[in-house]
Design a protein around this motif. Structure first.
Motif, PDB file in Angstrom:
ATOM      1  N   ARG A   6      -1.539   5.259  -6.052  1.00  0.00           N
ATOM      2  CA  ARG A   6      -1.991   3.874  -6.200  1.00  0.00           C
ATOM      3  C   ARG A   6      -0.922   2.930  -5.639  1.00  0.00           C
ATOM      4  NH1 ARG A   6      -5.824   6.514  -7.584  1.00  0.00           N
ATOM      5  NH2 ARG A   6      -7.141   6.266  -9.440  1.00  0.00           N
ATOM      6  N   PRO A   7      -1.304   1.879  -4.923  1.00  0.00           N
ATOM      7  CA  PRO A   7      -2.647   1.661  -4.385  1.00  0.00           C
ATOM      8  C   PRO A   7      -2.848   2.448  -3.094  1.00  0.00           C
ATOM      9  CG  PRO A   7      -1.248  -0.219  -3.914  1.00  0.00           C
ATOM     10  CD  PRO A   7      -0.416   0.726  -4.726  1.00  0.00           C
ATOM     11  N   THR A  28       0.839  -1.191   0.000  1.00  0.00           N
ATOM     12  CA  THR A  28       0.000   0.000   0.000  1.00  0.00           C
ATOM     13  C   THR A  28       0.881   1.251   0.000  1.00  0.00           C
ATOM     14  OG1 THR A  28      -1.738  -1.140   1.217  1.00  0.00           O
ATOM     15  CG2 THR A  28      -1.770   1.255   1.281  1.00  0.00           C
ATOM     16  N   SER A  70      -9.207  -0.076  -5.298  1.00  0.00           N
ATOM     17  CA  SER A  70      -8.395  -0.871  -4.374  1.00  0.00           C
ATOM     18  C   SER A  70      -9.042  -2.178  -3.961  1.00  0.00           C
ATOM     19  CB  SER A  70      -8.085  -0.041  -3.112  1.00  0.00           C
ATOM     20  OG  SER A  70      -7.255   1.040  -3.435  1.00  0.00           O
ATOM     21  N   GLY A  93      -4.150  -3.640  -1.983  1.00  0.00           N
ATOM     22  CA  GLY A  93      -5.490  -3.195  -1.621  1.00  0.00           C
ATOM     23  C   GLY A  93      -6.088  -4.010  -0.492  1.00  0.00           C
ATOM     24  N   VAL A 147      -5.598   2.878   0.351  1.00  0.00           N
ATOM     25  CA  VAL A 147      -6.604   2.147   1.128  1.00  0.00           C
ATOM     26  C   VAL A 147      -7.142   3.053   2.220  1.00  0.00           C
ATOM     27  CG1 VAL A 147      -6.979   0.229   2.728  1.00  0.00           C
ATOM     28  CG2 VAL A 147      -5.635  -0.134   0.663  1.00  0.00           C
ATOM     29  N   ASN A 149     -12.530   3.294  -1.307  1.00  0.00           N
ATOM     30  CA  ASN A 149     -11.726   2.171  -1.812  1.00  0.00           C
ATOM     31  C   ASN A 149     -12.180   1.740  -3.196  1.00  0.00           C
ATOM     32  OD1 ASN A 149     -10.013   1.760   0.517  1.00  0.00           O
ATOM     33  ND2 ASN A 149     -11.819   0.979   1.582  1.00  0.00           N
TER      34      ASN A 149
END
Length: 827
Positions: A367-368, A217, A399, A405, A370, A394
């Motif tokens: 990206r990603p 993440t 995600s 994600g 959360v 999300n």
């Protein structure tokens, strides 16, 4: 002078040093020096007994970390994180080392007992006297058989807190349908974190907690989740924090909360939010993501005319947006989101619009990314809608089920039991009068139609006689007389109920018990534990007893089986075949034969040896616009829309729903309870909270601390010592408040203060914390016991639960622990 006399003189020091040097010279082969002797060889102390290492699972919180337990001469003396357990990775949090305090707690129950004093109350001595296990089991079974013979088996209820697996809470379902009660079992989730599960149920169809791929993440938006204090699995979260914050690129963290806490202090951005307004913040973030064109096209979709855009205040034409894996985006924008600007949210949340906008741009362009949340946003009457708004972020950034994600935990492929309960149902179990009776907590009825459980309602319902009165109640790993909101209602309720308590410790509910059947502590019992959501792939750990029980105690699962053997009819026959917990686990482990773990576990014996079975990887992944299933080498099997709906996005549409088909099924109920227009019920939206306390001026928040050890932290001296410099002194925990809030009331740092809600008042000692919101006071949920043991009993301050009204989110049923308002005066 005596100190100097006791010290070595300079001359003696030099003489000793010279002699030591000469010995070294002799050892090196230099000779001819007189008066010197060879020094003896240094040796380590000999072990004073045989040491064995046993695999087990920590019980201090829901994390379920694997531990290595060191026992020498039959005494446990150390615990370390199991290097072979993927959650622990050889590490433990500060709570993890407290197991020996539980095991050797001098206040533990030493064996089964019965009550001799018929009166029940805080100041009543139960008059417990020892009995045998045979008498305990026979007494309980006779009572249950009598209820069944009278057609009143529904008046027996099981209540449980931290259920672990197939060997304890996993036995409840069969017991309920064989014996004949709708109340087997009533779990504590409605007093824990049910709101986050329901928010996900409403949007992506999974009534569960999320698993995460935090190692990869790159942006983390934390809203009321106490990531570095209580988020599950706590020990592993701290490990992930270290990885996220040291990798390249470093994971950027924005924390949104009502108070300063370790997570806020360690974040890149800390935003203080007005309690219960998290949903407004999330909607404004969603608004910016769309107006700035930052949404993920692969997951969300795009305009058919690529020159079209989302513009503040402007509707978009129905059918102009081609939705891919989402449902209801156009209507969500038109009916809710188009006007939810950061400026609008600032007026509700108190967070400056520029900070909301900057957070949204960062979150949407990384990206990603959360967004996680827990009881902070959901512990209010609008909790489900708050959670839905956060979880929708999300989906907007793509995600769901992606690398880095979030997703959902796979189950353990257990084998079956040695007998099938359905083969042992008699006529009473199939068609008895209990079948027409609701649960005592009224969950899944017209009163609470969307909830899975409502433990906090069971006591008050009994007092009212609605839907009926309980006769007998059995408690496992839960203590509602202390943990429930307005716990005094439970004190009254249990005065005329036959109470069976199975805790190893003398908690408040145990003080009302008619029969005490103490469970062994976690270091003394055999018990399985499928993991809570972790990294998605299936995993199940095993507790192996480090020592035999040091007192006359038993595993809860064995208690339930022994009672079952004594129930008349085929129920008894079923439990005689089940026999005991070890037999249950040996059969469950047969499922590993065709599904060997990555660490070689394939049967019960190897499970005991390794302490954990797991099998990687997670089976599903969203990649560049499509869902793929693992085929042994890679994610190569493209899934159909029907497969996605069945396995992943389990909503009516088979997509992530910004307009929830699940909520629309309960439109009239939600309209009645929350005032949301029927036609808008399904939309992710802002709903005003309803705070208890009327016109009182301060929000009252009662968070758990990192040392909250499954409700037993208050009676562990070592835990109290760790608490002391952070949350309170030896005899109390502090009420934390902003200096301006105190001074306006004539309160000085360290003064005794009175906190008053609609339910009553408690006293506490205050401490100034300038980094808290001025309109919010904080009292950690840890102390205030009138039982639990010598270190817990009567330690201040007053119990925060006694100020917490029994009000819940109508959708999830989660008790609104954080939504009360109080007044504060100098005591």
């Amino acid at each position: 002078m005596k100190l100097f006399q006791a010290m070595m003189s300079r001359r003696r020091f030099l003489q000793t040093s010279t002699a030591a040097g000469a010995v070294g010279a002799t050892a090196a082969g230099v000779t001819g020096l007189s008066g010197l002797t060879q020094s003896t060889e240094a040796r380590a102390a000999r072990p004073r007994g045989e040491t064995k290492v046993t695999k087990n699972i920590c019980h201090q919180c829901p994390a379920r970390c694997g531990i290595d337990v060191y026992t020498t001469n039959g005494r446990v003396h150390a615990m370390y994180g199991d290097t072979g357990n993927p959650i622990a990775n050889g590490k433990l949090c500060p709570k993890g080392h407290l197991g020996s305090y539980f095991l050797y707690d001098p206040d533990r129950f030493k064996g089964p007992m019965k009550r001799t004093n018929p009166r029940k109350g805080r100041n009543e001595d139960p008059g417990f006297v020892p009995i045998s296990w045979e008498e305990a089991f026979d007494t309980v079974a006779a009572r249950l058989n009598n209820l069944r013979e009278r057609g009143e088996s529904h008046r027996f209820a099981h209540f449980y807190g931290r259920g672990w697996g197939a060997s304890d809470a996993g036995l409840y379902g069969d017991f309920g349908k064989l014996y004949g009660t709708p109340n087997s079992a009533i779990g504590h989730a409605s007093m824990c974190a049910e709101g986050s599960k329901k928010a996900k149920h409403a949007t992506d169809g999974n009534n569960s907690y999320n698993a995460h791929d935090l190692r990869k993440t790159n942006y983390l938006l934390i809203m009321g989740a106490s990531f570095l204090e209580a988020f599950r699995p706590y020990n592993n979260m701290m490990q992930m924090w270290g990885e996220m914050r040291s990798k390249s690129p470093k994971t950027r963290v924005t924390c949104v909360d009502v108070r300063m806490n370790p997570t806020m202090a360690a974040s890149d951005r800390a935003l203080y939010i007005k309690p219960a307004t998290d949903g407004a913040f999330a909607l404004a973030v969603a608004h910016v993501i769309l107006t700035e064109s930052l949404w993920d096209r692969d997951f969300v979709g795009d305009f058919k005319d690529l020159n079209q855009r989302f513009r503040t205040g402007e509707r978009i034409m129905p059918g102009s947006f081609d939705e891919k894996w989402v449902h209801g985006l156009t209507e969500w924008w038109n009916e809710e989101l188009k006007d939810r600007t950061p400026e609008w949210a600032e007026g509700i949340t108190g967070i400056p619009a520029r900070h909301i906008r900057q957070t949204a741009i960062e979150f949407g362009s990384t990206r990603p990314a959360v967004a996680i949340f827990e009881r902070g946003p959901t512990g209010h009457t609008n909790g489900t809608y708050n959670g839905m708004a956060i979880h929708s972020l999300n989906a907007l950034v793509g995600s769901m089920f992606t690398e880095g994600g979030l997703f959902y935990q796979m189950g353990t492929p257990y084998g079956g039991l040695p007998a099938n309960a359905d083969d042992y149902l008699d006529d009473y179990a199939r068609n008895g009068p209990w079948k027409s009776q609701p649960r005592i907590d009224l969950a899944r009825t017209a009163e609470w139609p969307m909830t899975s459980t409502m433990m906090q309602e069971a006591g008050p319902n009994h007092l009212k006689g609605t839907p009926y009165k309980m006769d007998t109640a059995m408690f496992y790993s839960t203590n509602p007389i202390w943990t429930a909101p307005d716990p005094k209602a439970w004190e009254e309720a249990l005065k005329d109920v036959f109470v069976i308590d199975t805790s190893p410790f003398p908690g408040e509910t145990a003080m009302y018990a008619d029969i005490v059947m103490p469970e062994s502590t976690y270091l003394e019992r055999l018990q399985d534990s499928p993991t809570y959501p972790f990294e998605g792939w299936p995993m199940s750990a095993l507790r192996v007893p480090a020592i035999d029980p040091i007192y006359d105690t038993k595993h809860f699962g064995d208690m339930l089986i022994e009672i079952g053997k004594r129930i008349n009819g085929p129920t008894g026959e079923f439990y005689r075949i089940i026999d005991n917990v070890e037999n249950v686990l040996r059969h469950r482990a047969k499922g590993f034969e065709n599904n060997p773990g990555d660490n070689g576990v394939r049967d019960f014996e190897s499970w005991k040896e390794k302490g954990v079975w797991y099998r990687k990887p997670y089976h599903w992944r969203f990649i560049r616009g499509d869902f793929y299933e693992w085929e042994g080498q890679r994610y190569s099997k493209r899934m159909t829309a029907a497969e996605v709906k069945q396995k992943l996005l389990r909503t009516p549409s088979g997509k992530f729903e910004f307009k929830s088909g699940y909520l629309e099924q309960y439109a009239d109920y939600i309209n009645k309870e929350l005032g949301v227009p029927v036609e808008r019920v399904g939309l992710v939206q802002w709903v005003e909270p309803r705070h208890t306390g009327g016109n009182r001026d301060l929000y009252f928040v009662t968070p758990k601390t990192p040392m909250h050890a499954e409700g037993r932290g208050a009676n562990i001296p070592h835990a109290a010592a760790i608490h002391q410099p952070v949350a309170g002194g030896r005899g109390t925990v502090y009420l934390e408040l902003h200096p301006d809030t105190a001074r306006s009331r004539g309160i000085r740092n360290g003064d005794k203060v009175k906190i008053t809600s609609d339910l009553g008042s408690i006293e506490a000692e205050c401490r100034f914390v300038a980094s808290h919101r001025p309109d919010t006071i904080i009292l950690p949920f840890e102390f205030g016991h009138w039982a639990q043991g010598r270190w817990a009993k009567d330690r201040g301050p007053g119990h925060s639960g006694e100020l917490t009204a029994n009000v819940s989110d109508p959708i999830s049923g989660l008790a609104s622990y954080y939504t009360g308002k109080v007044t504060l005066t100098k005591a």
